[in-house]
Design a protein around this motif. Sequence first.
Motif, PDB file in Angstrom:
ATOM      1  N   TRP A 132       4.504  -1.173  14.925  1.00 52.01           N
ATOM      2  CA  TRP A 132       3.372  -0.650  14.157  1.00 52.01           C
ATOM      3  C   TRP A 132       3.989   0.235  13.084  1.00 52.01           C
ATOM      4  CZ3 TRP A 132       1.164   4.651  14.772  1.00 52.01           C
ATOM      5  CH2 TRP A 132       0.159   4.879  13.816  1.00 52.01           C
ATOM      6  N   THR A 133       3.763  -0.119  11.834  1.00 50.23           N
ATOM      7  CA  THR A 133       4.431   0.554  10.723  1.00 50.23           C
ATOM      8  C   THR A 133       3.424   1.020   9.689  1.00 50.23           C
ATOM      9  OG1 THR A 133       6.461  -0.725  11.017  1.00 50.23           O
ATOM     10  CG2 THR A 133       6.112   0.251   8.860  1.00 50.23           C
ATOM     11  N   ARG A 134       3.658   2.218   9.194  1.00 51.70           N
ATOM     12  CA  ARG A 134       2.855   2.754   8.090  1.00 51.70           C
ATOM     13  C   ARG A 134       3.764   2.913   6.882  1.00 51.70           C
ATOM     14  NH1 ARG A 134       2.981   8.569   7.465  1.00 51.70           N
ATOM     15  NH2 ARG A 134       4.714   7.742   6.249  1.00 51.70           N
ATOM     16  N   SER A 135       3.389   2.289   5.776  1.00 52.31           N
ATOM     17  CA  SER A 135       4.170   2.358   4.546  1.00 52.31           C
ATOM     18  C   SER A 135       3.281   2.789   3.388  1.00 52.31           C
ATOM     19  CB  SER A 135       4.793   0.992   4.207  1.00 52.31           C
ATOM     20  OG  SER A 135       5.535   0.474   5.286  1.00 52.31           O
ATOM     21  N   VAL A 136       3.850   3.597   2.497  1.00 56.44           N
ATOM     22  CA  VAL A 136       3.155   3.922   1.253  1.00 56.44           C
ATOM     23  C   VAL A 136       4.027   3.471   0.089  1.00 56.44           C
ATOM     24  CG1 VAL A 136       1.681   5.810   2.030  1.00 56.44           C
ATOM     25  CG2 VAL A 136       4.028   6.309   1.391  1.00 56.44           C
ATOM     26  N   ALA A 148       1.711 -11.132  12.123  1.00 56.98           N
ATOM     27  CA  ALA A 148       1.538  -9.768  11.628  1.00 56.98           C
ATOM     28  C   ALA A 148       0.171  -9.610  10.982  1.00 56.98           C
ATOM     29  CB  ALA A 148       2.624  -9.408  10.617  1.00 56.98           C
ATOM     30  N   GLU A 149      -0.369  -8.424  11.103  1.00 55.62           N
ATOM     31  CA  GLU A 149      -1.643  -8.101  10.454  1.00 55.62           C
ATOM     32  C   GLU A 149      -1.427  -6.854   9.605  1.00 55.62           C
ATOM     33  OE1 GLU A 149      -5.777  -8.106  12.364  1.00 55.62           O
ATOM     34  OE2 GLU A 149      -5.242  -5.973  12.344  1.00 55.62           O
ATOM     35  N   ASP A 150      -1.794  -6.937   8.346  1.00 57.52           N
ATOM     36  CA  ASP A 150      -1.651  -5.815   7.423  1.00 57.52           C
ATOM     37  C   ASP A 150      -3.017  -5.354   6.937  1.00 57.52           C
ATOM     38  OD1 ASP A 150       1.217  -5.902   7.308  1.00 57.52           O
ATOM     39  OD2 ASP A 150       1.038  -7.677   6.031  1.00 57.52           O
ATOM     40  N   THR A 151      -3.213  -4.058   6.903  1.00 59.65           N
ATOM     41  CA  THR A 151      -4.392  -3.490   6.258  1.00 59.65           C
ATOM     42  C   THR A 151      -3.899  -2.649   5.091  1.00 59.65           C
ATOM     43  OG1 THR A 151      -4.401  -1.521   7.692  1.00 59.65           O
ATOM     44  CG2 THR A 151      -5.694  -3.417   8.412  1.00 59.65           C
ATOM     45  N   VAL A 152      -4.529  -2.831   3.933  1.00 63.33           N
ATOM     46  CA  VAL A 152      -4.089  -2.178   2.705  1.00 63.33           C
ATOM     47  C   VAL A 152      -5.230  -1.371   2.117  1.00 63.33           C
ATOM     48  CG1 VAL A 152      -3.034  -2.542   0.427  1.00 63.33           C
ATOM     49  CG2 VAL A 152      -2.594  -4.165   2.276  1.00 63.33           C
ATOM     50  N   GLU A 153      -4.938  -0.135   1.749  1.00 60.02           N
ATOM     51  CA  GLU A 153      -5.926   0.697   1.084  1.00 60.02           C
ATOM     52  C   GLU A 153      -5.220   1.606   0.088  1.00 60.02           C
ATOM     53  OE1 GLU A 153      -7.466   3.928   3.730  1.00 60.02           O
ATOM     54  OE2 GLU A 153      -6.351   2.818   5.266  1.00 60.02           O
ATOM     55  N   THR A 154      -5.974   2.240  -0.771  1.00 58.06           N
ATOM     56  CA  THR A 154      -5.388   3.156  -1.742  1.00 58.06           C
ATOM     57  C   THR A 154      -5.549   4.598  -1.264  1.00 58.06           C
ATOM     58  OG1 THR A 154      -7.456   3.206  -3.009  1.00 58.06           O
ATOM     59  CG2 THR A 154      -5.785   1.618  -3.693  1.00 58.06           C
ATOM     60  N   VAL A 155      -4.525   5.391  -1.517  1.00 54.90           N
ATOM     61  CA  VAL A 155      -4.559   6.817  -1.221  1.00 54.90           C
ATOM     62  C   VAL A 155      -3.925   7.541  -2.407  1.00 54.90           C
ATOM     63  CG1 VAL A 155      -4.478   6.577   1.292  1.00 54.90           C
ATOM     64  CG2 VAL A 155      -2.347   6.702  -0.010  1.00 54.90           C
ATOM     65  N   LEU A 156      -4.105   8.845  -2.449  1.00 55.53           N
ATOM     66  CA  LEU A 156      -3.479   9.648  -3.494  1.00 55.53           C
ATOM     67  C   LEU A 156      -2.266  10.360  -2.913  1.00 55.53           C
ATOM     68  CD1 LEU A 156      -6.634  11.192  -5.217  1.00 55.53           C
ATOM     69  CD2 LEU A 156      -5.397   9.101  -5.801  1.00 55.53           C
ATOM     70  N   ALA A 157      -1.222  10.459  -3.688  1.00 55.24           N
ATOM     71  CA  ALA A 157       0.010  11.075  -3.222  1.00 55.24           C
ATOM     72  C   ALA A 157      -0.206  12.554  -2.915  1.00 55.24           C
ATOM     73  CB  ALA A 157       1.100  10.922  -4.283  1.00 55.24           C
ATOM     74  N   ASP A 158       0.078  12.933  -1.661  1.00 53.84           N
ATOM     75  CA  ASP A 158       0.037  14.351  -1.319  1.00 53.84           C
ATOM     76  C   ASP A 158       1.386  14.960  -1.721  1.00 53.84           C
ATOM     77  OD1 ASP A 158       1.928  13.735   0.652  1.00 53.84           O
ATOM     78  OD2 ASP A 158       0.463  13.704   2.267  1.00 53.84           O
ATOM     79  N   PRO A 159       1.566  16.276  -1.602  1.00 55.48           N
ATOM     80  CA  PRO A 159       2.827  16.890  -2.039  1.00 55.48           C
ATOM     81  C   PRO A 159       4.061  16.333  -1.344  1.00 55.48           C
ATOM     82  CG  PRO A 159       1.128  18.568  -1.800  1.00 55.48           C
ATOM     83  CD  PRO A 159       0.548  17.297  -1.260  1.00 55.48           C
ATOM     84  N   VAL A 160       3.947  15.956  -0.059  1.00 49.77           N
ATOM     85  CA  VAL A 160       5.103  15.421   0.659  1.00 49.77           C
ATOM     86  C   VAL A 160       5.488  14.057   0.110  1.00 49.77           C
ATOM     87  CG1 VAL A 160       5.970  14.643   2.899  1.00 49.77           C
ATOM     88  CG2 VAL A 160       4.581  16.720   2.749  1.00 49.77           C
ATOM     89  N   TRP A 161       4.521  13.149  -0.002  1.00 46.95           N
ATOM     90  CA  TRP A 161       4.807  11.826  -0.556  1.00 46.95           C
ATOM     91  C   TRP A 161       5.285  11.935  -2.004  1.00 46.95           C
ATOM     92  CZ3 TRP A 161      -0.275   9.488   1.735  1.00 46.95           C
ATOM     93  CH2 TRP A 161      -0.016   9.005   3.023  1.00 46.95           C
ATOM     94  N   ALA A 162       4.670  12.812  -2.776  1.00 41.20           N
ATOM     95  CA  ALA A 162       5.073  12.985  -4.173  1.00 41.20           C
ATOM     96  C   ALA A 162       6.537  13.396  -4.267  1.00 41.20           C
ATOM     97  CB  ALA A 162       4.174  14.016  -4.849  1.00 41.20           C
ATOM     98  N   ASP A 163       6.949  14.306  -3.381  1.00 37.17           N
ATOM     99  CA  ASP A 163       8.341  14.762  -3.399  1.00 37.17           C
ATOM    100  C   ASP A 163       9.286  13.641  -2.971  1.00 37.17           C
ATOM    101  OD1 ASP A 163      10.365  16.962  -3.538  1.00 37.17           O
ATOM    102  OD2 ASP A 163      10.549  16.527  -1.409  1.00 37.17           O
ATOM    103  N   LEU A 164       8.929  12.889  -1.946  1.00 39.26           N
ATOM    104  CA  LEU A 164       9.780  11.810  -1.462  1.00 39.26           C
ATOM    105  C   LEU A 164       9.938  10.691  -2.492  1.00 39.26           C
ATOM    106  CD1 LEU A 164       8.523  11.482   2.228  1.00 39.26           C
ATOM    107  CD2 LEU A 164      10.841  12.110   1.521  1.00 39.26           C
TER     108      LEU A 164
END
Length: 252
Positions: free
Chosen positions: A214-218, A172-188
């Motif tokens: 291929w998975t995207r996780s926050v 497996a290969e993982d790439t990690v970065e920081t993002v800011l919570a948008d309204p959808v992620w904030a609500d979830l």
Amino acid sequence: MKVPKYYRVKGALLDMIVDLPTGTAIPTERELAERFATSRTTVRQAIAELVVDGRLERTQGSGTFVAEPKFMHVRPLTSFSQDLGSEGQRPGSVVLDIRESLASQDVSRHLELPIGSPFHLVERLRTVGGEPIAHEVAHLPGRLPGLAERLAERGSLYLTLSEVYGKEIVTAEDTVETVLADPVWADLLGVETGLPLLLVHRTGWDAEGKVVEWTRSVFRGDRFRFVSRQRLQEDVALSSTAAVAAVSAVSA
């Protein structure tokens, strides 16, 4: 070097809460401003950074409290349930969507499939003790009949892929970065919009080099830290590096 006043207040607050149990309320901004002989604006900035750091948490209308320790996720190919279960936590999942779809250009590129090929999408909210911790969208190539039922029976996506469909991830290969919570992620995730999150993209391959996922996780940056363990040489003992943006992530 001149140290900003809010940073000194932040250090004083850390000293103040270091031995306090989780859930303990700290004094109000006004009381802290008086204690540290500074403005409420300075205190507010110090508290805001400690909230982002995961040391404090705010509850609207109730106050500010000592936060629970961050959850630790350890090895690249262990699952969310295995890692947190080993810490005595109660990991869980809420399935938001499971469906078969056809690969767009972006999905086909990541799964190494022709555009329009079938794949399964699995969207889940990962929890610990009922608290939302991460939002995950997995893309799985090919047709996987009965996936929803088989996943419900086993709970683990990796276990389901291996036992039911003969698809086992060995690399497996993982790439990690920081993002800011948008309204959808904030609500979830039940956080404020703009809270820093850890965005992890994972690609997993089987023994023949074919893409299995291929998975995207926050992940909530205030509740998670990652640990990467790697053997650098055969004659060197296993080393451990803990960091917020390490190469470990979770899919299963």
